[in-house]
Write a protein that holds these residues in place. Structure first.
Motif, PDB file in Angstrom:
ATOM      1  N   LEU A 285       0.825  -1.203   0.000  1.00 50.24           N
ATOM      2  CA  LEU A 285       0.000   0.000   0.000  1.00 50.24           C
ATOM      3  C   LEU A 285       0.865   1.262   0.000  1.00 50.24           C
ATOM      4  N   PHE A 286       0.348   2.298  -0.661  1.00 49.81           N
ATOM      5  CA  PHE A 286       0.976   3.613  -0.596  1.00 49.81           C
ATOM      6  C   PHE A 286       0.487   4.303   0.677  1.00 49.81           C
ATOM      7  N   VAL A 287       1.403   4.845   1.455  1.00 50.62           N
ATOM      8  CA  VAL A 287       1.050   5.462   2.732  1.00 50.62           C
ATOM      9  C   VAL A 287       1.220   6.974   2.641  1.00 50.62           C
ATOM     10  N   SER A 288       0.137   7.677   2.974  1.00 47.51           N
ATOM     11  CA  SER A 288       0.188   9.134   3.063  1.00 47.51           C
ATOM     12  C   SER A 288       0.298   9.502   4.538  1.00 47.51           C
ATOM     13  N   PRO A 289       1.413  10.118   4.953  1.00 47.63           N
ATOM     14  CA  PRO A 289       1.642  10.386   6.386  1.00 47.63           C
ATOM     15  C   PRO A 289       0.557  11.272   6.995  1.00 47.63           C
ATOM     16  N   ALA A 290       0.398  11.143   8.282  1.00 47.30           N
ATOM     17  CA  ALA A 290      -0.567  11.980   9.012  1.00 47.30           C
ATOM     18  C   ALA A 290      -0.098  13.426   9.041  1.00 47.30           C
ATOM     19  N   THR A 291      -1.050  14.345   9.114  1.00 50.04           N
ATOM     20  CA  THR A 291      -0.748  15.774   9.247  1.00 50.04           C
ATOM     21  C   THR A 291      -1.508  16.302  10.457  1.00 50.04           C
ATOM     22  N   ASP A 292      -1.408  17.607  10.674  1.00 52.91           N
ATOM     23  CA  ASP A 292      -2.146  18.196  11.794  1.00 52.91           C
ATOM     24  C   ASP A 292      -3.657  18.098  11.588  1.00 52.91           C
ATOM     25  N   GLU A 293      -4.097  17.927  10.320  1.00 54.25           N
ATOM     26  CA  GLU A 293      -5.524  17.925  10.019  1.00 54.25           C
ATOM     27  C   GLU A 293      -6.064  16.552   9.651  1.00 54.25           C
ATOM     28  N   THR A 294      -5.205  15.647   9.168  1.00 57.51           N
ATOM     29  CA  THR A 294      -5.691  14.348   8.695  1.00 57.51           C
ATOM     30  C   THR A 294      -4.887  13.194   9.286  1.00 57.51           C
ATOM     31  N   HIS A 295      -5.555  12.063   9.402  1.00 57.20           N
ATOM     32  CA  HIS A 295      -4.880  10.872   9.897  1.00 57.20           C
ATOM     33  C   HIS A 295      -4.073  10.204   8.777  1.00 57.20           C
ATOM     34  N   GLU A 296      -3.245   9.264   9.119  1.00 58.13           N
ATOM     35  CA  GLU A 296      -2.454   8.528   8.124  1.00 58.13           C
ATOM     36  C   GLU A 296      -3.401   7.778   7.189  1.00 58.13           C
ATOM     37  N   ALA A 297      -3.117   7.850   5.889  1.00 60.85           N
ATOM     38  CA  ALA A 297      -4.008   7.239   4.903  1.00 60.85           C
ATOM     39  C   ALA A 297      -3.251   6.193   4.097  1.00 60.85           C
ATOM     40  N   HIS A 298      -3.915   5.085   3.804  1.00 58.12           N
ATOM     41  CA  HIS A 298      -3.333   4.007   3.018  1.00 58.12           C
ATOM     42  C   HIS A 298      -4.133   3.853   1.721  1.00 58.12           C
ATOM     43  N   ARG A 299      -3.417   3.813   0.614  1.00 60.98           N
ATOM     44  CA  ARG A 299      -4.061   3.679  -0.681  1.00 60.98           C
ATOM     45  C   ARG A 299      -3.360   2.601  -1.499  1.00 60.98           C
ATOM     46  N   ALA A 300      -4.145   1.906  -2.342  1.00 55.95           N
ATOM     47  CA  ALA A 300      -3.587   0.829  -3.153  1.00 55.95           C
ATOM     48  C   ALA A 300      -2.728   1.362  -4.293  1.00 55.95           C
ATOM     49  N   VAL A 301      -3.089   2.507  -4.850  1.00 53.86           N
ATOM     50  CA  VAL A 301      -2.335   3.074  -5.971  1.00 53.86           C
ATOM     51  C   VAL A 301      -2.184   4.578  -5.743  1.00 53.86           C
ATOM     52  N   GLU A 302      -1.044   5.095  -6.126  1.00 56.37           N
ATOM     53  CA  GLU A 302      -0.724   6.508  -5.911  1.00 56.37           C
ATOM     54  C   GLU A 302      -0.957   7.312  -7.188  1.00 56.37           C
ATOM     55  N   PHE A 303      -1.406   8.532  -7.039  1.00 57.35           N
ATOM     56  CA  PHE A 303      -1.488   9.452  -8.182  1.00 57.35           C
ATOM     57  C   PHE A 303      -0.078   9.832  -8.609  1.00 57.35           C
ATOM     58  N   PRO A 304       0.158  10.062  -9.923  1.00 61.86           N
ATOM     59  CA  PRO A 304      -0.755   9.889 -11.058  1.00 61.86           C
ATOM     60  C   PRO A 304      -0.738   8.448 -11.563  1.00 61.86           C
ATOM     61  N   PHE A 305      -1.802   8.061 -12.257  1.00 65.74           N
ATOM     62  CA  PHE A 305      -1.869   6.734 -12.864  1.00 65.74           C
ATOM     63  C   PHE A 305      -2.807   6.785 -14.067  1.00 65.74           C
ATOM     64  N   LEU A 306      -2.766   5.723 -14.871  1.00 63.63           N
ATOM     65  CA  LEU A 306      -3.642   5.611 -16.040  1.00 63.63           C
ATOM     66  C   LEU A 306      -4.832   4.746 -15.658  1.00 63.63           C
ATOM     67  N   ALA A 307      -6.035   5.182 -16.034  1.00 61.85           N
ATOM     68  CA  ALA A 307      -7.247   4.415 -15.744  1.00 61.85           C
ATOM     69  C   ALA A 307      -7.948   4.035 -17.035  1.00 61.85           C
ATOM     70  N   LEU A 308      -8.342   2.774 -17.125  1.00 61.52           N
ATOM     71  CA  LEU A 308      -9.214   2.307 -18.195  1.00 61.52           C
ATOM     72  C   LEU A 308     -10.582   2.084 -17.574  1.00 61.52           C
TER      73      LEU A 308
END
Length: 525
Positions: A285-308
């Motif tokens: 998973l791609f991990v987006s670190p926590a900030t003062d406003e949001t919690h740590e986020a986990h995503r399967a794919v990171e931007f940018p990407f190609l979508a069909l």
């Protein structure tokens, strides 16, 4: 019954200019003599209108009365001139209106001519409503209805009613689906061979309250009061169906004072590729670190990407740059891939209540994909657009030819083996068209040097196993291999979790909408 008028009025009628009499326009006083002949004499503003009837050739005897009775009704020359001017002004106004209508029709034809041979559902300045939650720059998000506490995982109720599935789900912002419910309408539309909008709307109205409550109970909640926000699909889709879900969500969010998100249906499909299906502890998973406003986020794919994106109503290749930021690299000019599957299923007499795609795919497994020589669409066009109208016609022509050769009455009378060959041949060429366009889009992105090497395959048709397998092979065999992301089959089709997850993605970047006045859009580029 003709009404009597004064001799002066009759004389006035006889003295009207020939051109005015020829156009069947009368002075009010004279026209009153022929009351039953005329259905309309005066407009509300006093202007003369063209009567429906014709003028009698012989005036009524009752027109000729004593001169003593006529003295009070004599008309002046100035009055006649004023009425003649009014007639002329009315004629000119109608003439101007006709010219305006012709100019508008010509402008419409010229505008449509500009887009001939171009992909549909692409904004080229012709749409009044365009999805841009981040503004022109794509990063100016606004929380119009507030935000939940994003420093910890929060929950969103998502509602989907864009077509023929009533879906609801409660999803937590770390990607966990807490509860969901779905009411499919396959049995309702089966006998019609496709979705009937008004029947779909009525089914949504019957089921939506139960579906939402079932999803809440499955998540261990009692009511909308227990969730942190509400998201609902607002377009594109069938407008009368969208309105059922949107109105329900708007009322619930306003009543409970919850942040509200109007979800774009196609973006919701795309963002499902980012959902961490195995939970926040899943691998890769791609991990987006926590900030003062949001919690740590986990995503399967990171931007940018190609979508069909391949679904019942859309077929697009998109460069995905961020939430609300997409560049359409190619789109269908006529039918979508899902629509082509549905029409082929109906041609072969297959059940389409649950969707023509699964029926054709199942039948194709036992068929010969080389049985029919079908043309791959648009091979001479070196772009990323799609077209399935020609392939659909070619399938029908070849099927009719096969029926004639087999000496059966119709395509429906062909054997199961013959129908399987038709289904397999169609599916093979339909996917081959996708493969060619996808390879071209991949090559363009590789040359741009943006480092995009991720492909998300989303939409209802992404559940097709043959399509998944062949696209996976393309990704693996690139000189610089790509990684492919596809949601689980049950999450490729329309359901409530996609609306909830898309709302979560919007909320995490600080974007919400006002529930009051939220519109729905049949077309929403």
């Amino acid at each position: 019954r003709r009404r009597a008028i004064s001799v002066s009025a009759a004389v006035e009628l006889l003295l009207l200019p020939p051109t005015l009499c020829g156009s069947a326009m009368m002075r009010p006083a004279a026209a009153a003599a022929f009351g039953p002949v005329f259905t309309r004499r005066l407009a509300s503003n006093g202007r003369l209108l063209r009567p429906v009837g014709s003028i009698p050739t012989t005036p009524s005897p009752s027109l000729f009365m004593s001169s003593a009775a006529s003295s009070s009704t004599e008309s002046s020359p100035s009055s006649s001139q004023a009425d003649a001017a009014a007639v002329e002004a009315d004629r000119e106004a109608r003439k101007a209106a006709r010219k305006k209508k012709k100019r508008a029709a010509k402008a419409g034809r010229e505008a449509r001519r500009k887009f001939i041979g171009m992909a549909k559902a692409v904004d080229r300045g012709q749409w009044s409503a365009v999805y841009a939650p981040g503004g022109d720059g794509g990063d100016l998000f606004r929380a119009l209805s507030g935000l939940p506490d994003r420093t910890r995982p929060f929950t969103v109720l998502g509602i989907e009613s864009s077509c023929d599935d009533t879906g609801a789900a409660v999803v937590r912002s770390d990607g966990v689906i807490l509860g969901e419910a779905l009411a499919s309408q396959g049995d309702i539309h089966e006998e019609w061979g496709g979705v009937v909008p008004n029947l779909a709307m009525q089914a949504h109205e019957r089921e939506i309250d139960r579906v939402v409550n079932d999803a809440l109970r499955a998540a261990g909640m009692e009511s909308v009061e227990d969730v942190d926000a509400v998201g609902v699909t607002v377009g594109p889709g069938l407008e009368i169906c969208l309105r059922v879900g949107c109105n329900y969500a708007r009322e619930a969010a306003a009543r409970c004072g919850k942040p509200f998100v109007g979800v774009h249906h196609l973006e919701a499909h795309i963002l499902m590729a980012r959902l961490p299906y195995d939970g926040p502890e899943g691998e890769g998973l791609f991990v987006s670190p926590a900030t003062d406003e949001t919690h740590e986020a986990h995503r399967a794919v990171e931007f940018p990407f190609l979508a069909l994106l391949v679904s019942g109503g859309h077929c697009q290749l998109l460069k995905c740059l961020g939430i609300g930021r997409y560049e359409v690299m190619g789109g269908t000019m006529d039918d979508s891939l899902g629509e082509a599957f549905d029409k082929t299923a109906r041609l072969l007499g297959l059940p389409v209540g649950g969707g023509g795609g699964p029926a054709v795919e199942a039948l194709a497994r036992s068929g010969n994909p080389k049985a029919l020589l079908l043309p791959v669409p648009m091979q001479r066009r070196k772009d990323c657009d799609f077209s399935y109208a020609g392939l659909k016609t070619s399938v029908r022509v070849n099927a009719e030819k096969m029926a004639k050769e087999k000496e059966v009455e119709s395509i429906d009378s062909l054997s199961d083996s013959d129908k399987a060959d038709i289904a397999a041949s169609f599916q093979d060429v339909a996917i081959k068209h996708i493969e060619q366009r996808l390879k071209r889009a991949m090559g363009i992105l590789e040359e741009e040097g943006d480092g995009i090497r991720s492909l998300a395959v989303v939409g209802g048709v992404a559940a097709n196993k043959e399509l998944r397998s062949r696209l996976e092979s393309i990704c693996e065999n690139r000189k610089d291999p790509w990684k492919m992301f596809v949601p689980p089959p049950r999450l490729c089709t329309d359901q409530g979790a996609m609306s909830a997850w898309a709302a979560i993605e919007r909320i995490m970047v600080g974007s919400t909408d006002q529930p009051v006045g939220q519109e729905v859009y049949a077309r929403y580029p």
